[in-house]
Design a protein around this motif. Sequence first.
Motif, short mmCIF file in Angstrom:
data_model
loop_
_atom_site.label_atom_id
_atom_site.label_comp_id
_atom_site.label_asym_id
_atom_site.label_seq_id
_atom_site.Cartn_x
_atom_site.Cartn_y
_atom_site.Cartn_z
N PRO A 1 0.81 -1.22 0.00
CA PRO A 1 0.00 0.00 0.00
C PRO A 1 0.85 1.28 0.00
N HIS A 2 2.13 1.18 0.36
CA HIS A 2 3.00 2.35 0.45
C HIS A 2 3.85 2.56 -0.80
N HIS A 3 3.76 1.64 -1.74
CA HIS A 3 4.66 1.67 -2.89
C HIS A 3 4.45 2.90 -3.79
N ALA A 4 3.26 3.09 -4.27
CA ALA A 4 3.00 4.12 -5.30
C ALA A 4 3.24 5.54 -4.81
N ASP A 5 2.91 5.83 -3.56
CA ASP A 5 3.05 7.21 -3.07
C ASP A 5 4.28 7.42 -2.19
N LEU A 6 5.15 6.41 -2.11
CA LEU A 6 6.39 6.50 -1.32
C LEU A 6 6.12 6.91 0.13
N SER A 7 5.08 6.35 0.71
CA SER A 7 4.70 6.69 2.08
C SER A 7 5.28 5.71 3.10
N TYR A 8 6.45 5.22 2.84
CA TYR A 8 7.14 4.29 3.74
C TYR A 8 7.63 5.00 5.01
N ARG A 9 8.06 4.21 6.00
CA ARG A 9 8.61 4.76 7.25
C ARG A 9 9.93 5.46 6.99
N THR A 10 10.23 6.46 7.81
CA THR A 10 11.54 7.10 7.77
C THR A 10 12.59 6.02 8.03
N PRO A 11 13.68 6.02 7.26
CA PRO A 11 14.67 4.95 7.43
C PRO A 11 15.41 5.01 8.76
N ARG A 12 15.80 3.85 9.22
CA ARG A 12 16.71 3.74 10.35
C ARG A 12 18.11 3.95 9.77
N VAL A 13 18.81 4.95 10.19
CA VAL A 13 20.03 5.37 9.49
C VAL A 13 21.32 4.87 10.14
N THR A 14 21.23 3.86 10.97
CA THR A 14 22.45 3.28 11.56
C THR A 14 22.77 1.97 10.85
N GLY A 15 24.04 1.64 10.85
CA GLY A 15 24.44 0.34 10.33
C GLY A 15 24.82 0.30 8.87
N GLY A 16 24.84 1.45 8.23
CA GLY A 16 25.22 1.46 6.81
C GLY A 16 26.72 1.38 6.62
N GLY A 17 27.12 1.27 5.36
CA GLY A 17 28.54 1.19 5.05
C GLY A 17 28.85 1.89 3.74
N THR A 18 30.12 2.22 3.57
CA THR A 18 30.58 2.92 2.38
C THR A 18 31.12 1.92 1.36
N ILE A 19 30.93 2.24 0.09
CA ILE A 19 31.46 1.42 -1.01
C ILE A 19 32.54 2.26 -1.69
N HIS A 20 33.75 1.70 -1.77
CA HIS A 20 34.86 2.39 -2.43
C HIS A 20 35.28 1.64 -3.68
#
Length: 142
Positions: A121-140
């Motif tokens: 139901p959230h796909h078309a209008d991009l009404s998803y939850r705010t992302p959890r912004v911990t745990g990401g990583g960089t690509i070099h």
Amino acid sequence: MAFVSLTRLRIRSIRFLPRFVVHTLASLRQVKKAPGFLVGALLPDRSWTFWTLTAWESQESMRAYIVSGSHKEAMRHLLEWCDEASVAHWDQPDSTLPAWLEADRRMRESGRPSKVLHPSPHHADLSYRTPRVTGGGTIHRA
């Protein structure tokens, strides 16, 4: 000038997760060697949701990457595997990647949903939850 590509994918069932991870690892190996790739980042979010953020020398170099090799193979499965998928692109003065909350803002303001066969139901209008912004990583580059 850098061309930035932002994607958000939500895997609709845990049963697709192992194959998604295999394709993601192969695509990571490919992007690190891709002509025109500058830098990138990955963010594993909640509920089997994954964000990618990449900076490129040009839109053409990014497009050459997405239509070849491991990435092209992975894209064939996303219609079935995902119930939410979206993309946003923009040009910016340098290759510094924005913070994830800024990326989320850009996705909501200028992003577009990608085609999926089983949209949430959230796909078309991009009404998803705010992302959890911990745990990401960089690509070099390799």
